[in-house]
Scaffold this active site. Sequence first.
Site, mmCIF file in Angstrom:
data_model
loop_
_atom_site.group_PDB
_atom_site.id
_atom_site.type_symbol
_atom_site.label_atom_id
_atom_site.label_comp_id
_atom_site.label_asym_id
_atom_site.label_seq_id
_atom_site.Cartn_x
_atom_site.Cartn_y
_atom_site.Cartn_z
ATOM 1 N N HIS A 58 -1.364 -1.729 -4.246
ATOM 2 C CA HIS A 58 -2.675 -1.022 -3.539
ATOM 3 C C HIS A 58 -2.829 0.231 -3.272
ATOM 4 O O HIS A 58 -1.435 1.266 -2.556
ATOM 5 C CB HIS A 58 -2.610 -2.292 -1.908
ATOM 6 C CG HIS A 58 -3.426 -2.218 -0.954
ATOM 7 N ND1 HIS A 58 -4.899 -3.254 -1.665
ATOM 8 C CD2 HIS A 58 -3.916 -1.343 -0.122
ATOM 9 C CE1 HIS A 58 -5.745 -2.240 -0.743
ATOM 10 N NE2 HIS A 58 -5.630 -1.447 -0.090
ATOM 11 N N MET A 103 -10.875 -6.617 6.241
ATOM 12 C CA MET A 103 -10.027 -5.641 7.270
ATOM 13 C C MET A 103 -10.017 -6.170 7.984
ATOM 14 O O MET A 103 -10.551 -6.495 8.936
ATOM 15 C CB MET A 103 -10.798 -4.722 7.621
ATOM 16 C CG MET A 103 -11.372 -3.823 5.976
ATOM 17 S SD MET A 103 -9.658 -3.434 4.868
ATOM 18 C CE MET A 103 -8.755 -2.614 6.187
ATOM 19 N N ASP A 146 -5.700 -6.575 5.381
ATOM 20 C CA ASP A 146 -5.178 -5.563 5.012
ATOM 21 C C ASP A 146 -5.025 -4.518 6.289
ATOM 22 O O ASP A 146 -6.681 -4.887 6.798
ATOM 23 C CB ASP A 146 -5.869 -4.652 4.243
ATOM 24 C CG ASP A 146 -5.945 -3.967 3.447
ATOM 25 O OD1 ASP A 146 -4.573 -2.703 4.364
ATOM 26 O OD2 ASP A 146 -6.534 -2.276 2.816
ATOM 27 N N GLY A 147 -4.058 -4.046 6.505
ATOM 28 C CA GLY A 147 -4.079 -3.657 8.352
ATOM 29 C C GLY A 147 -3.847 -4.201 9.086
ATOM 30 O O GLY A 147 -3.069 -5.316 9.469
ATOM 31 N N ASP A 152 -5.507 3.096 -1.639
ATOM 32 C CA ASP A 152 -6.594 3.122 -0.891
ATOM 33 C C ASP A 152 -6.747 4.246 -1.336
ATOM 34 O O ASP A 152 -6.261 5.638 -1.384
ATOM 35 C CB ASP A 152 -5.954 3.123 -0.024
ATOM 36 C CG ASP A 152 -5.371 2.311 1.292
ATOM 37 O OD1 ASP A 152 -6.201 1.010 1.094
ATOM 38 O OD2 ASP A 152 -4.427 2.227 1.179
ATOM 39 N N SER A 168 0.793 -1.138 -0.105
ATOM 40 C CA SER A 168 0.188 0.271 0.033
ATOM 41 C C SER A 168 1.054 0.914 0.196
ATOM 42 O O SER A 168 1.817 1.640 1.043
ATOM 43 C CB SER A 168 -0.739 0.120 1.026
ATOM 44 O OG SER A 168 -1.427 1.425 1.660
ATOM 45 N N MET A 174 -12.705 2.886 -0.776
ATOM 46 C CA MET A 174 -13.324 3.765 0.964
ATOM 47 C C MET A 174 -14.002 4.455 0.573
ATOM 48 O O MET A 174 -13.835 5.312 1.261
ATOM 49 C CB MET A 174 -12.638 3.269 1.952
ATOM 50 C CG MET A 174 -11.525 2.055 2.795
ATOM 51 S SD MET A 174 -10.224 2.040 2.761
ATOM 52 C CE MET A 174 -8.869 2.392 1.964
ATOM 53 N N HIS A 204 -8.466 -0.214 -3.731
ATOM 54 C CA HIS A 204 -9.244 -0.576 -2.283
ATOM 55 C C HIS A 204 -10.262 1.268 -2.391
ATOM 56 O O HIS A 204 -9.881 1.287 -1.822
ATOM 57 C CB HIS A 204 -8.384 -0.913 -1.253
ATOM 58 C CG HIS A 204 -9.044 -1.577 -0.081
ATOM 59 N ND1 HIS A 204 -8.839 -0.663 1.165
ATOM 60 C CD2 HIS A 204 -9.984 -1.265 0.352
ATOM 61 C CE1 HIS A 204 -8.969 -0.906 2.126
ATOM 62 N NE2 HIS A 204 -10.251 -1.385 1.788
ATOM 63 N N GLY A 258 2.021 -2.097 4.239
ATOM 64 C CA GLY A 258 2.196 -0.276 3.654
ATOM 65 C C GLY A 258 3.436 -0.242 4.812
ATOM 66 O O GLY A 258 4.375 -0.114 4.335
ATOM 67 N N SER A 259 3.350 -0.018 5.889
ATOM 68 C CA SER A 259 4.212 0.571 6.540
ATOM 69 C C SER A 259 4.957 -0.381 6.845
ATOM 70 O O SER A 259 6.274 0.354 7.250
ATOM 71 C CB SER A 259 3.574 0.714 8.555
ATOM 72 O OG SER A 259 3.052 0.369 8.307
ATOM 73 N N MET A 275 -10.002 7.366 -0.455
ATOM 74 C CA MET A 275 -10.466 7.349 0.746
ATOM 75 C C MET A 275 -11.439 8.683 0.391
ATOM 76 O O MET A 275 -10.153 9.702 -0.218
ATOM 77 C CB MET A 275 -9.717 7.657 1.687
ATOM 78 C CG MET A 275 -8.983 5.989 1.759
ATOM 79 S SD MET A 275 -8.280 6.505 3.549
ATOM 80 C CE MET A 275 -7.056 5.030 3.914
HETATM 81 C C1 DX5 Z 1 -6.548 1.834 5.462
HETATM 82 C C2 DX5 Z 1 -5.920 1.038 4.659
HETATM 83 C C3 DX5 Z 1 -4.361 0.160 4.517
HETATM 84 C C4 DX5 Z 1 -3.479 0.885 4.497
HETATM 85 C C5 DX5 Z 1 -2.505 -0.051 5.818
HETATM 86 O O1 DX5 Z 1 -7.531 1.563 6.044
HETATM 87 O O2 DX5 Z 1 -6.751 0.346 3.482
HETATM 88 O O3 DX5 Z 1 -4.529 -0.466 3.036
HETATM 89 O O4 DX5 Z 1 -3.080 1.598 4.153
HETATM 90 O O5 DX5 Z 1 -1.378 -0.074 5.911
HETATM 91 P P1 DX5 Z 1 -0.145 -0.745 7.242
HETATM 92 O O6 DX5 Z 1 0.017 -1.924 6.502
HETATM 93 O O7 DX5 Z 1 -0.061 -0.256 7.511
HETATM 94 O O8 DX5 Z 1 -1.777 -0.907 7.904
HETATM 95 ZN ZN ZN Z 2 -6.702 -0.722 1.881
#
Ligand code: DX5
Ligand code: ZN
Length: 221
Positions: free
Chosen positions: A36, A140, A176-177, A38, A12, A71, A69, A198-199, A40
């Site tokens: 990925h 999630m 994811d998460g 995101d 992500s 949201m 993804h 992501g992180s 939002m």
């Molecule tokens: C949260 C996102 C994730 C996020 C994941 O709403 O859907 O894709 O970027 O980040 P990490 O891996 O840091 O939880």
């Molecule tokens: Zn996501």
Amino acid sequence: MPNLQEIRISPSVLNADRDNLQHEISRIASVSDLIHLDIMDDKFVPNFSWDFAAAESIIKGCPIPVDAHLMIEDVDRLALDYAAIGTASVTIHVEASQTPRATLKNIRGAGSRAGLALKPGTAITDYEDFLDVVDMFLIMTVEPGFGGQSFMGDMMQKVRQTRELIGDRPIWLQVDGGISLDTIAIAREAGADTFVAGSAVFNSPDPAEMVKILRQRAASI
Ligand code: DX5
Ligand code: ZN
């Protein structure tokens, strides 16, 4: 021996360096299966990432397939726009969609893979009827909205139920998460095959190496 081919890593870029996104993607593209993205809208979740025009430019410039993804509240209309520009996989939230079955079919009809995402509070038991229109379930493992949150281990029961529901159908099962070196094997053991990180990837001094190690860790169980 687990099959590495069945494991997909989808980094992500939400918390990557937004001002140098092409460069950030180029650092990990050759070792990743998907990127990925995101999306939002600050309505479905309390955070804003990219509008459609900005996302379109990222998707069109991305050297590997994009896993979007969504949201967003207005998902039944916008999902088609994402599919129409060549997004490899378009995932909608069942909580946001008024017409999930029709929207999933339309995503497929436009040539993309159709994904259905469930927030932590949404049970999987009601979704058996979607098996014929879904290419991926996204369970999630945090509340959607932000990167860097802690993995919810209590979602593994839902991942197991979803794996059972999928049976031998060629449907991907994404988590994811909070996916990291500490949690990826837990999610793999429960039945996930497609991992968003992501992180863990972008806070690493060597993101490409982290993608490789995450893949190995998932394969190790
Ligand atoms: C949260 C996102 C994730 C996020 C994941 O709403 O859907 O894709 O970027 O980040 P990490 O891996 O840091 O939880
Ligand atoms: Zn996501």
